[in-house]
Enzyme design. Structure first.
Site, mmCIF file in Angstrom:
data_model
loop_
_atom_site.group_PDB
_atom_site.id
_atom_site.type_symbol
_atom_site.label_atom_id
_atom_site.label_comp_id
_atom_site.label_asym_id
_atom_site.label_seq_id
_atom_site.Cartn_x
_atom_site.Cartn_y
_atom_site.Cartn_z
ATOM 1 N N GLU A 146 0.840 -1.183 0.000
ATOM 2 C CA GLU A 146 0.000 0.000 0.000
ATOM 3 C C GLU A 146 0.888 1.250 0.000
ATOM 4 O O GLU A 146 1.712 1.441 0.881
ATOM 5 C CB GLU A 146 -0.851 -0.067 1.276
ATOM 6 C CG GLU A 146 -1.553 1.188 1.672
ATOM 7 C CD GLU A 146 -2.161 1.036 3.082
ATOM 8 O OE1 GLU A 146 -2.007 -0.033 3.711
ATOM 9 O OE2 GLU A 146 -2.785 1.999 3.524
ATOM 10 N N ASP B 147 -1.125 -1.553 5.958
ATOM 11 C CA ASP B 147 -1.041 -1.092 7.337
ATOM 12 C C ASP B 147 -2.106 -1.745 8.209
ATOM 13 O O ASP B 147 -3.143 -2.174 7.717
ATOM 14 C CB ASP B 147 -1.250 0.430 7.395
ATOM 15 C CG ASP B 147 0.056 1.171 7.164
ATOM 16 O OD1 ASP B 147 1.106 0.615 7.517
ATOM 17 O OD2 ASP B 147 0.013 2.282 6.615
ATOM 18 N N ASP C 237 -4.316 -0.486 9.936
ATOM 19 C CA ASP C 237 -5.330 0.501 10.300
ATOM 20 C C ASP C 237 -6.513 0.347 9.343
ATOM 21 O O ASP C 237 -6.571 -0.593 8.557
ATOM 22 C CB ASP C 237 -4.761 1.920 10.252
ATOM 23 C CG ASP C 237 -4.273 2.275 8.854
ATOM 24 O OD1 ASP C 237 -4.526 1.497 7.912
ATOM 25 O OD2 ASP C 237 -3.634 3.332 8.708
ATOM 26 N N ASP D 189 -7.634 2.152 6.738
ATOM 27 C CA ASP D 189 -7.328 2.248 5.313
ATOM 28 C C ASP D 189 -6.671 0.970 4.811
ATOM 29 O O ASP D 189 -6.984 0.469 3.736
ATOM 30 C CB ASP D 189 -6.385 3.423 5.040
ATOM 31 C CG ASP D 189 -7.169 4.711 4.874
ATOM 32 O OD1 ASP D 189 -8.407 4.615 4.749
ATOM 33 O OD2 ASP D 189 -6.543 5.789 4.899
#
Ligand code: 1YM
Length: 644
Positions: free
Chosen positions: A432, A505, A507, A509
């Site tokens: 990403e 990640d 998180d 997103d």
């Protein structure tokens, strides 16, 4: 006299018994597949299967599954109770026989349908063999009887009365504690158990199944699943976040020579199909005769109807199976007294007689539905025609992607390929963002590790037909990098990497992108997932430093147990840092924690992960923040530092 004889029988058979159970302990994989977390959960279904058999026989209406505080499992049912009389062949009680003799369930069980997929009724003894201890309590004839086994099936307490119950109470309660010497982990996952419990409730209409987590102090009542509508309600559940094309769910059923067949379906506006089939409650991943019969009938009935009503003109080609299943959610369930499972993973129903039963039940009912609901019929057929047009456009686009090769300069700008051309040692990291992509490039082993950074969010293939997906730059790049082609041209043997590693990640997103990628793989590259080539990297969440030692851990649980393992003086001085995103690790750190094959942790992605990604998707995409946050907290694995 007789007592003597029983005793002798018991002694000789008990030796054979322990040899049988010992064989299970020596090669558990042969009986339950694996000894990882999947095998651990498998034990629960072996016991629940016996309760479900009792329900299918018509005697059991309520089942309860409880995760106890010590990660032991209790399964309760209100069936007849396992027989407690002395079994003539073994000289011991039938319940002890069922729990100690391999094959006992199969031999002695008289249920109509046996649901236990691979094990055919040997499940109880296998669970016993692989448990630290097992207690079976039978409620029958106003008495409560109990038996206890320890250490892989050794009898600890023979069947004995422990009290009275009301004379109309019957049932079986089993509690077992998986043997930690056998299994890699001993922690049960509530969500995993709940998903299957709910599915079993859908598949067995009217049966109430409760699941409760006693490790959770707040959960005192658990959740009960009971569906009077059976698989119709399953279809409505799957379609809950989609827009249906018709209000009523079509539910058809029939029976012939003891084989029961039913199907429920509803079209929605999406471009994909969700067709799940089951035989005796077991998911037939690879379909089989029940599925083939329905699909054949679906295509035929729609074409016939379209011609009769002049929706398809004489010059038009017939609609194909792929066209008529666009936007279709369908559950097929077959209960068969003697199912033949075929294929390498036994995921395909082979009984040939089921095909015609499925075809005729479906064709008759669906034809009637179309005739009685001409407006809905129109909508469904128009959608199939649009799907056909898109299929033809996509064919052209696919031919174009097939021609793109790796020499395209534009493509090389994105992919940092590895030097090795040997797929068996090559890996590709799909990363990403450009900044993480940059660190990954520096931190990688360029011999075997390729890096593909994703710029934007990739297109959601749930919301786009194939022709549009093939126009998306990021998707085109992935297709070209993998080398397999897509659709009609897909060829697994051309896969250029052994491992495809999704690195996002921890998180929201990141999980969003991961879900998009999983959806892409599931819809367009399913054989790659099935062959076990897709992985998720697991970047650590904490770094602990003490003295010269640097240690990374994945989550808070691991952090706690690592700290506990340190001597107190070291623990007090340890520095703990919470790791930020991938982009904020330097290349050494990224290499050490996430990429180096000696130190990283990968999670293999299964088809089941993709299926749940599909469901997670709708919720992640929603506008409401609260349910979204709650959902992610509860469901999306690997999401630890939430920042919504
Ligand atoms: C929590 C687990 O095992 N329930 C259960 C098992 C059996 C019966 C009822 C049962 C079956 C039959 C007759 C029959 C089993 N019996 C056997 C065997 N729950 C759980 N509930 N009476 C009771 O099949 O004829 C195996 S399983 F072999 F003893 F009949």
């Amino acid at each position: 006299m007789q007592e003597e004889k029983i005793k002798t029988n018991y002694d000789s058979s008990s030796i054979q018994v322990l040899e049988g159970l010992e064989a299970v302990r020596k090669r558990p994989g042969m009986y339950i597949g694996t000894t990882d977390v999947k095998g651990l959960h498998h034990l629960v279904w072996e016991i629940v299967d016996n309760s479900i058999d009792e329900a299918l026989a018509g005697y059991c209406h309520n089942i309860e599954v409880i995760i106890n505080k010590d990660n032991s499992i209790t399964v309760k049912d209100d069936g007849r109770g396992i027989p407690i009389d002395i079994h003539p062949k073994t000289g011991i009680s039938t319940v002890e026989t069922v729990y100690t003799v391999l094959h006992a369930g199969g031999k002695f069980g008289g249920g109509v349908y046996k649901v236990s997929g691979g094990l055919h009724g040997v499940g109880a003894s296998v669970v016993n063999a692989l448990s630290k201890w097992v207690e079976v309590t039978v409620y029958k004839n106003g008495k409560i009887n109990k038996v206890r086994f320890e250490d892989g099936g050794h009898i600890k307490e023979h069947l004995h009365e422990v009290g009275d119950c009301s004379s109309d109470r019957t049932g079986t309660t089993v509690t077992f504690k998986p043997d930690p010497d056998i299994f890699d982990t001993d922690i049960y996952d509530y969500e995993t158990l709940k998903t299957r419990v709910r599915e079993l409730a859908f598949l067995n209409r009217g049966l109430a199944i409760t699941i409760r987590d006693d490790r959770d102090l707040e959960d005192t009542t658990g959740e009960t699943f009971m569906y009077e509508g059976g698989i119709s309600e399953y279809v409505r559940f799957i379609n809950q976040n989609k827009t249906p094309l018709h209000e009523d769910i079509i539910h058809l059923s029939g029976e012939k020579n003891g084989v029961f067949f039913e199907v429920a379906m509803q079209y929605n506006t999406s471009y994909n199909s969700n067709i799940y089939s089951f035989v005796n409650n077991i998911n037939t991943h690879d379909g089989g005769t029940h599925e083939d019969g329905v699909k054949r009938a679906l295509t035929r009935v729609i074409n016939n109807y379209s011609r009769k009503n002049n929706i398809l003109k004489e010059k038009d080609e017939n609609l194909k199976e792929d066209d008529v299943r666009e936007g279709l959610t369908m559950i097929i369930s077959c209960k068969h007294p003697n199912p033949q499972f075929e294929g390498q993973t036994k995921g395909r129903l082979g009984n040939s007689e089921v095909k015609n039963l499925a075809d005729s039940v479906f064709a008759e009912g669906f034809e009637r539905f179309l005739m009685e609901n001409p407006d809905e019929a129109r909508t469904i057929i128009n959608k199939a025609i649009l799907a056909r047009n898109a299929r033809m456009a996509a064919k052209k686009a696919r031919e174009a992607t097939r021609k793109t090769d790796l020499t395209t300069t534009n493509f090389f700008g994105k992919l940092s390929d590895c030097k090795s051309k040997d797929p068996s040692i090559s890996e590709i990291f799909i990363v990403e963002g450009d900044s993480a992509g940059g660190s990954a490039k520096k931190g990688r082993d360029s011999m075997t590790q390729a890096i593909l950074p994703l710029r934007g969010k990739i297109l959601n293939v749930e919301k786009a037909r194939l022709d549009k997906a093939l126009g998306n730059e990021e998707i085109k790049t992935i297709i070209t990098a993998l080398g397999t082609g897509i659709g009609d041209y897909f060829d697994l043997s051309k896969l250029r990497y052994d491992k495809i590693i999704i690195m996002t990640d921890a998180d929201v997103d990141g999980s969003h992108i991961r879900v998009l990628l999983l959806t892409l793989f599931y819809r367009f590259f399913k054989p790659i997932v099935e062959a076990g080539h897709v992985y998720a990297a697991q970047p650590p969440l904490f770094r602990i430093m003490h003295g010269k030692t640097r240690k990374y851990v994945l989550n808070e649980e691991e952090l706690e147990s690592y700290l506990k393992s340190l001597p107190e003086n070291v623990r007090n001085k340890a520095e703990i840092a919470r790791m930020k995103g991938l982009g904020e690790m330097d290349d050494d750190e990224l290499n050490e924690t996430t990429m180096d094959i000696n130190t990283r942790v990968l999670r293999k992605i299964t088809v089941d992960d993709c299926v749940s990604a599909d469901a997670i998707f709708e919720k992640l995409m929603g506008d409401d923040v609260d349910p979204r946050r709650k959902f992610i907290e509860e469901n999306a694995w690997n999401v630890q530092n939430l920042d919504i």
